[in-house]
Design a protein around this motif. Structure first.
Motif, PDB file in Angstrom:
ATOM      1  N   ARG A   1     -31.214  -0.621  -0.024  1.00  0.00           N
ATOM      2  CA  ARG A   1     -31.720   0.593  -0.119  1.00  0.00           C
ATOM      3  C   ARG A   1     -30.616   1.777  -0.230  1.00  0.00           C
ATOM      4  O   ARG A   1     -29.904   1.935   0.513  1.00  0.00           O
TER       5      ARG A   1
ATOM      6  N   ARG B   1     -39.605   1.061  -0.062  1.00  0.00           N
ATOM      7  CA  ARG B   1     -38.729   2.356   0.321  1.00  0.00           C
ATOM      8  C   ARG B   1     -39.071   3.077   1.420  1.00  0.00           C
ATOM      9  O   ARG B   1     -38.267   3.577   1.968  1.00  0.00           O
TER      10      ARG B   1
ATOM     11  N   GLU C   1     -46.365  -1.843  -7.678  1.00  0.00           N
ATOM     12  CA  GLU C   1     -45.818  -0.630  -7.572  1.00  0.00           C
ATOM     13  C   GLU C   1     -46.081   0.056  -6.108  1.00  0.00           C
ATOM     14  O   GLU C   1     -45.024   0.627  -5.666  1.00  0.00           O
ATOM     15  N   GLU C   2     -47.000  -0.255  -5.618  1.00  0.00           N
ATOM     16  CA  GLU C   2     -47.516   0.175  -4.274  1.00  0.00           C
ATOM     17  C   GLU C   2     -46.531  -0.515  -3.265  1.00  0.00           C
ATOM     18  O   GLU C   2     -46.046  -0.048  -2.166  1.00  0.00           O
TER      19      GLU C   2
ATOM     20  N   LEU D   1     -43.542  -1.723  -3.792  1.00  0.00           N
ATOM     21  CA  LEU D   1     -42.182  -1.209  -3.819  1.00  0.00           C
ATOM     22  C   LEU D   1     -42.245  -0.114  -3.065  1.00  0.00           C
ATOM     23  O   LEU D   1     -41.137   0.421  -2.563  1.00  0.00           O
ATOM     24  N   ALA D   2     -43.020   0.818  -3.403  1.00  0.00           N
ATOM     25  CA  ALA D   2     -43.331   2.194  -2.781  1.00  0.00           C
ATOM     26  C   ALA D   2     -43.028   2.069  -1.272  1.00  0.00           C
ATOM     27  O   ALA D   2     -42.551   2.888  -0.467  1.00  0.00           O
TER      28      ALA D   2
ATOM     29  N   ARG E   1     -37.681  -1.720 -11.807  1.00  0.00           N
ATOM     30  CA  ARG E   1     -38.401  -1.293 -11.166  1.00  0.00           C
ATOM     31  C   ARG E   1     -38.029  -0.992  -9.818  1.00  0.00           C
ATOM     32  O   ARG E   1     -38.175   0.028  -8.893  1.00  0.00           O
TER      33      ARG E   1
ATOM     34  N   HIS F   1     -37.333   2.549  -7.537  1.00  0.00           N
ATOM     35  CA  HIS F   1     -37.642   2.887  -6.238  1.00  0.00           C
ATOM     36  C   HIS F   1     -36.695   2.971  -5.180  1.00  0.00           C
ATOM     37  O   HIS F   1     -36.911   2.898  -4.020  1.00  0.00           O
TER      38      HIS F   1
END
Length: 293
Positions: free
Chosen positions: A282, A198, A191-192, A194-195, A258, A262
């Motif tokens: 993006r 972004r 998760e970190e 992917l953040a 996921r 993001h």
């Protein structure tokens, strides 16, 4: 701020003196050394990686990565083992990596600045540079792999860091390449990552991901052999033989969903053998980059 960041000098990884890890201090002229390391690699028990004193950036390396991935004694944290892995990986993958890297490069054609997250020995970054990307950055936590990459592929900026903490400025790249990295990241840290993607990828920028396929991991032997022949059987054996502590969670999580959460619109998600290929863009209007004066 962004251009100032990239103008700063970084470590010359090709020239920096790295400390010997414990595998480097073994007597490699003795046949018993190879036997000892092979026995350790084939053992079912894995030990934690030991970082030598004086290793650059040791305090910034996340603990989850300090494992003996791929059955490598001391992981990718020694001169001998890391260089051997970087040289031998393509052979272990039966030459399939060339086509995989070429596809990633095609997806990022036209980008001006691309980061290769988890660059390892630098092979994908080298392909990206050769394909015409003006500025390529390779990021990896291992100084030993960065040194191998810097010697093998000059003209690329090599940066030590974690995929979840790159240290790059916001919206500073318009392309990101990931090859055989995400399956080595625990779900919490994914998760970190992917953040972070972004944050650092400009709106309109592209993401290309090449990871091990779930085909050889999930299917039983006969369906794999029937669909992919002896190569399928080989990659089935390989997936069961190498130490990959986060491989099963990787295959179980809905990666495309996921990515969307993001801010990435998935354009392709293809599963074959031995690869899963994901391509995304993006979301948001592309950033306007001022022309240089």
């Amino acid at each position: 701020m962004t251009e100032a960041y990239f103008a700063e000098s970084t470590i010359d990884w090709a020239a920096v003196e790295l400390p010997d890890a414990w595998p480097d201090r073994l007597d490699w002229s003795r046949p018993t050394t190879a036997f000892r390391l092979l026995r350790r690699a084939m053992s079912r028990s894995r030990e934690r990686v030991t970082l030598p004193d004086g290793l650059p950036g040791a305090d910034r390396i996340s603990k989850y990565i300090l494992q003996e991935f791929h059955n490598l004694p001391n992981g990718n944290y020694s001169k001998h083992i890391s260089a051997g892995y970087a040289r031998g990986f393509d052979r272990a993958m039966l030459g399939t990596m060339a086509a995989g890297r070429a596809r990633v490069a095609r997806a990022l054609a036209g980008a001006t600045r691309v980061i290769d997250l988890g660059c390892g020995g630098g092979h994908l970054a080298g392909v990206l540079k050769a394909s015409g990307v003006p500025e390529v950055l390779g990021l990896d936590p291992s100084p030993y792999l960065l040194q191998f990459a810097a010697k093998a592929y000059p003209g690329i900026r090599w940066v030590q860091g974690m995929a979840e903490r790159t240290g790059l400025p916001d919206a500073s790249v318009d392309g990101a390449a990931i090859c055989f990295l995400l399956h080595e990241v625990p779900p919490k840290y994914l998760e970190e990552v992917l953040a972070e993607l972004r944050r650092i990828v400009r709106p309109g920028g592209r993401l290309a991901v090449l990871e091990p396929s779930p085909v050889q991991w999930r299917l039983s032997w006969w369906p794999v052999i029937r669909g992919h022949g002896w190569r399928g059987a080989y990659f089935k054996w390989l997936s069961l033989s190498v130490f990959e502590p986060f491989l099963d969670p990787w295959h179980r999580q809905p990666f495309a969903e996921r990515l969307a959460a993001h801010g990435f619109q998935v354009e392709a998600d293809e599963v074959g053998c031995p690869f899963r290929y994901v391509q995304a863009v993006r979301e948001g209007a592309p950033a306007v980059v001022p022309s240089p004066c």
